[in-house]
Scaffold this motif. Sequence first.
Motif, PDB file in Angstrom:
ATOM      1  N   GLY A 105     -13.741  -1.608  33.807  1.00  0.00           N
ATOM      2  CA  GLY A 105     -12.444  -2.279  33.761  1.00  0.00           C
ATOM      3  C   GLY A 105     -11.332  -1.506  34.414  1.00  0.00           C
ATOM      4  O   GLY A 105     -10.176  -1.564  33.968  1.00  0.00           O
ATOM      5  N   SER A 136      -7.677  -2.919  35.036  1.00  0.00           N
ATOM      6  CA  SER A 136      -7.801  -4.318  34.619  1.00  0.00           C
ATOM      7  C   SER A 136      -6.728  -4.750  33.635  1.00  0.00           C
ATOM      8  O   SER A 136      -6.450  -5.933  33.489  1.00  0.00           O
ATOM      9  CB  SER A 136      -9.165  -4.548  33.964  1.00  0.00           C
ATOM     10  OG  SER A 136      -9.247  -3.835  32.729  1.00  0.00           O
ATOM     11  N   TYR A 170      -7.310  -4.970  30.794  1.00  0.00           N
ATOM     12  CA  TYR A 170      -8.149  -5.680  29.819  1.00  0.00           C
ATOM     13  C   TYR A 170      -7.622  -7.084  29.542  1.00  0.00           C
ATOM     14  O   TYR A 170      -7.551  -7.519  28.385  1.00  0.00           O
ATOM     15  CB  TYR A 170      -8.266  -4.865  28.530  1.00  0.00           C
ATOM     16  CG  TYR A 170      -8.989  -3.554  28.735  1.00  0.00           C
ATOM     17  CD1 TYR A 170     -10.370  -3.513  28.905  1.00  0.00           C
ATOM     18  CD2 TYR A 170      -8.290  -2.351  28.783  1.00  0.00           C
ATOM     19  CE1 TYR A 170     -11.038  -2.312  29.107  1.00  0.00           C
ATOM     20  CE2 TYR A 170      -8.950  -1.144  28.981  1.00  0.00           C
ATOM     21  CZ  TYR A 170     -10.320  -1.131  29.150  1.00  0.00           C
ATOM     22  OH  TYR A 170     -10.972   0.062  29.347  1.00  0.00           O
ATOM     23  N   ASP A 220      -7.250 -11.377  31.193  1.00  0.00           N
ATOM     24  CA  ASP A 220      -7.840 -12.402  32.053  1.00  0.00           C
ATOM     25  C   ASP A 220      -6.979 -12.534  33.306  1.00  0.00           C
ATOM     26  O   ASP A 220      -5.826 -12.968  33.231  1.00  0.00           O
ATOM     27  CB  ASP A 220      -7.887 -13.752  31.335  1.00  0.00           C
ATOM     28  CG  ASP A 220      -8.973 -13.839  30.281  1.00  0.00           C
ATOM     29  OD1 ASP A 220      -9.715 -12.846  30.083  1.00  0.00           O
ATOM     30  OD2 ASP A 220      -9.078 -14.900  29.644  1.00  0.00           O
ATOM     31  N   TRP A 221      -7.541 -12.163  34.447  1.00  0.00           N
ATOM     32  CA  TRP A 221      -6.796 -12.271  35.695  1.00  0.00           C
ATOM     33  C   TRP A 221      -6.743 -13.724  36.144  1.00  0.00           C
ATOM     34  O   TRP A 221      -7.684 -14.490  35.943  1.00  0.00           O
ATOM     35  CB  TRP A 221      -7.436 -11.390  36.767  1.00  0.00           C
ATOM     36  CG  TRP A 221      -7.120  -9.920  36.590  1.00  0.00           C
ATOM     37  CD1 TRP A 221      -7.030  -9.248  35.415  1.00  0.00           C
ATOM     38  CD2 TRP A 221      -6.860  -8.978  37.624  1.00  0.00           C
ATOM     39  NE1 TRP A 221      -6.730  -7.924  35.642  1.00  0.00           N
ATOM     40  CE2 TRP A 221      -6.619  -7.729  36.996  1.00  0.00           C
ATOM     41  CE3 TRP A 221      -6.818  -9.046  39.011  1.00  0.00           C
ATOM     42  CZ2 TRP A 221      -6.338  -6.570  37.714  1.00  0.00           C
ATOM     43  CZ3 TRP A 221      -6.535  -7.893  39.740  1.00  0.00           C
ATOM     44  CH2 TRP A 221      -6.291  -6.674  39.098  1.00  0.00           C
ATOM     45  N   ASP A 225      -9.916 -14.140  40.958  1.00  0.00           N
ATOM     46  CA  ASP A 225     -10.865 -13.079  41.293  1.00  0.00           C
ATOM     47  C   ASP A 225     -10.240 -12.185  42.360  1.00  0.00           C
ATOM     48  O   ASP A 225      -9.480 -12.642  43.223  1.00  0.00           O
ATOM     49  CB  ASP A 225     -12.173 -13.671  41.818  1.00  0.00           C
ATOM     50  CG  ASP A 225     -12.928 -14.466  40.762  1.00  0.00           C
ATOM     51  OD1 ASP A 225     -12.553 -14.382  39.575  1.00  0.00           O
ATOM     52  OD2 ASP A 225     -13.889 -15.168  41.126  1.00  0.00           O
ATOM     53  N   ASP A 226     -10.559 -10.907  42.299  1.00  0.00           N
ATOM     54  CA  ASP A 226      -9.941  -9.931  43.190  1.00  0.00           C
ATOM     55  C   ASP A 226     -10.987  -9.369  44.158  1.00  0.00           C
ATOM     56  O   ASP A 226     -12.103  -9.041  43.746  1.00  0.00           O
ATOM     57  CB  ASP A 226      -9.340  -8.788  42.357  1.00  0.00           C
ATOM     58  CG  ASP A 226      -8.530  -7.826  43.195  1.00  0.00           C
ATOM     59  OD1 ASP A 226      -7.376  -8.162  43.533  1.00  0.00           O
ATOM     60  OD2 ASP A 226      -9.054  -6.753  43.539  1.00  0.00           O
ATOM     61  N   PHE A 261     -11.962  -5.853  42.722  1.00  0.00           N
ATOM     62  CA  PHE A 261     -12.491  -5.727  41.367  1.00  0.00           C
ATOM     63  C   PHE A 261     -13.412  -6.867  40.950  1.00  0.00           C
ATOM     64  O   PHE A 261     -14.108  -6.754  39.936  1.00  0.00           O
ATOM     65  CB  PHE A 261     -11.345  -5.634  40.360  1.00  0.00           C
ATOM     66  CG  PHE A 261     -10.438  -4.450  40.568  1.00  0.00           C
ATOM     67  CD1 PHE A 261     -10.946  -3.164  40.589  1.00  0.00           C
ATOM     68  CD2 PHE A 261      -9.072  -4.624  40.741  1.00  0.00           C
ATOM     69  CE1 PHE A 261     -10.113  -2.064  40.779  1.00  0.00           C
ATOM     70  CE2 PHE A 261      -8.235  -3.534  40.931  1.00  0.00           C
ATOM     71  CZ  PHE A 261      -8.761  -2.252  40.953  1.00  0.00           C
ATOM     72  N   TYR A 316     -12.243 -10.474  36.577  1.00  0.00           N
ATOM     73  CA  TYR A 316     -11.774  -9.825  35.352  1.00  0.00           C
ATOM     74  C   TYR A 316     -11.378 -10.913  34.347  1.00  0.00           C
ATOM     75  O   TYR A 316     -10.380 -11.616  34.547  1.00  0.00           O
ATOM     76  CB  TYR A 316     -10.565  -8.935  35.647  1.00  0.00           C
ATOM     77  CG  TYR A 316     -10.880  -7.520  36.092  1.00  0.00           C
ATOM     78  CD1 TYR A 316     -12.138  -6.954  35.917  1.00  0.00           C
ATOM     79  CD2 TYR A 316      -9.893  -6.730  36.681  1.00  0.00           C
ATOM     80  CE1 TYR A 316     -12.406  -5.650  36.320  1.00  0.00           C
ATOM     81  CE2 TYR A 316     -10.144  -5.421  37.075  1.00  0.00           C
ATOM     82  CZ  TYR A 316     -11.402  -4.893  36.903  1.00  0.00           C
ATOM     83  OH  TYR A 316     -11.659  -3.597  37.293  1.00  0.00           O
ATOM     84  N   TRP A 322     -11.310  -9.974  30.827  1.00  0.00           N
ATOM     85  CA  TRP A 322     -11.502  -9.068  29.705  1.00  0.00           C
ATOM     86  C   TRP A 322     -10.947  -9.620  28.398  1.00  0.00           C
ATOM     87  O   TRP A 322     -11.514  -9.383  27.330  1.00  0.00           O
ATOM     88  CB  TRP A 322     -10.863  -7.716  30.015  1.00  0.00           C
ATOM     89  CG  TRP A 322     -11.681  -6.870  30.921  1.00  0.00           C
ATOM     90  CD1 TRP A 322     -11.503  -6.674  32.270  1.00  0.00           C
ATOM     91  CD2 TRP A 322     -12.836  -6.099  30.563  1.00  0.00           C
ATOM     92  NE1 TRP A 322     -12.475  -5.830  32.759  1.00  0.00           N
ATOM     93  CE2 TRP A 322     -13.291  -5.456  31.741  1.00  0.00           C
ATOM     94  CE3 TRP A 322     -13.524  -5.886  29.371  1.00  0.00           C
ATOM     95  CZ2 TRP A 322     -14.409  -4.612  31.743  1.00  0.00           C
ATOM     96  CZ3 TRP A 322     -14.629  -5.044  29.375  1.00  0.00           C
ATOM     97  CH2 TRP A 322     -15.063  -4.422  30.551  1.00  0.00           C
ATOM     98  N   ILE A 369      -2.204  -0.909  39.974  1.00  0.00           N
ATOM     99  CA  ILE A 369      -3.291  -1.766  40.458  1.00  0.00           C
ATOM    100  C   ILE A 369      -3.419  -1.658  41.973  1.00  0.00           C
ATOM    101  O   ILE A 369      -4.528  -1.513  42.511  1.00  0.00           O
ATOM    102  CB  ILE A 369      -3.044  -3.226  40.034  1.00  0.00           C
ATOM    103  CG1 ILE A 369      -3.082  -3.352  38.514  1.00  0.00           C
ATOM    104  CG2 ILE A 369      -4.073  -4.157  40.671  1.00  0.00           C
ATOM    105  CD1 ILE A 369      -2.614  -4.704  37.987  1.00  0.00           C
ATOM    106  N   MET A 392      -3.471 -10.619  39.034  1.00  0.00           N
ATOM    107  CA  MET A 392      -3.547 -10.493  37.580  1.00  0.00           C
ATOM    108  C   MET A 392      -2.703 -11.581  36.915  1.00  0.00           C
ATOM    109  O   MET A 392      -3.237 -12.571  36.421  1.00  0.00           O
ATOM    110  CB  MET A 392      -3.117  -9.100  37.113  1.00  0.00           C
ATOM    111  CG  MET A 392      -3.347  -8.880  35.613  1.00  0.00           C
ATOM    112  SD  MET A 392      -3.119  -7.170  35.061  1.00  0.00           S
ATOM    113  CE  MET A 392      -1.339  -7.005  35.094  1.00  0.00           C
TER     114      MET A 392
END
Length: 319
Positions: A111, A114, A116, A118-119, A122-123, A126, A129, A131, A199, A209
Amino acid sequence: MRTRVVAAAVFAFAAGLLGPAVTPPVTAHAAQVVRVDELNATRSAIFIDSPAMGRTVQVQVLHPAGGGERSSYYLLDGLDPGATQSTWTNATDAEPFFRDKNVNVVLPIGGQASYYTDWAADDPRFGRYRWETFLTAELPPIIDDYFAGNGVNAIGGLSMGGVAAFTLAVRHPELYRAVAGYSTCPDLNIAQGAILFSIANRGGNPFNMWGGPADPAWAAHNPALMADRLRGKTIYLSTGTGLPGPHELEIKPQLPENIFFGGPIELGANACVNSFAGHLKDLNIPAHVDYSPVGTHSWSYWQDTLHESWPTVGGAIGA
């Protein structure tokens, strides 16, 4: 180094102006345990097929050797977590410290940068995410089933993990009786610039994010704006001042920049903790705040405060 960091931030800002792409919705089926490795009598690694994350996620659990139900302490890592184990077990004495305590200490692995959460998208750096969904919906029933959890939980973390701990606590207040932050900044109005930079500095697009700085998603995750949801919970915060203390010559796995900038980073955390604690006081919400006259943003001090926090956190969950 400075050129790379600035370039990453500029690229992330430019990309963010276009807005994040929308991440596809999570498939509605339960997370499944792939396997459990007993690393020793009081430490296990559990591998979970997560629909939210779209991959297998490892979580390590420190737990009593014997049977019987117990509470759980979800303990989150910092900005650069370990790939094979939590930095809490790699850089502190968390494993022997908790060995004789009747609690599950739940340590998610991975993570990086991240927060932790919910992004929104999608990145490229990464991946996916999600989390928050993993930590609050998928993981707790598995911990309770496999490690005799009794449904009584606390959550804590250092730096990035502390931001996440308070964010998850205000967004899911039914899950946690206590929340702890070690050298963290639970006020996103104060922390936003540092979060975006951190980030981008790890190669991600920070706008993937919660969107750009004015996106409503930032307010929807800001513990300072939802602090009333902490009412009735046990709250622990700790901070140093950034001044050198007894641990500066110790070699610990830690953020590379903290070797040189641990003092200024901790000074910033100190200002934020003071501000957030004052906000809680204005709301008549009690909090236990440990202020140290020295201490930088580094693992030896977080080991100290982990010990200092346990009577408060453990007492709140009956551990």
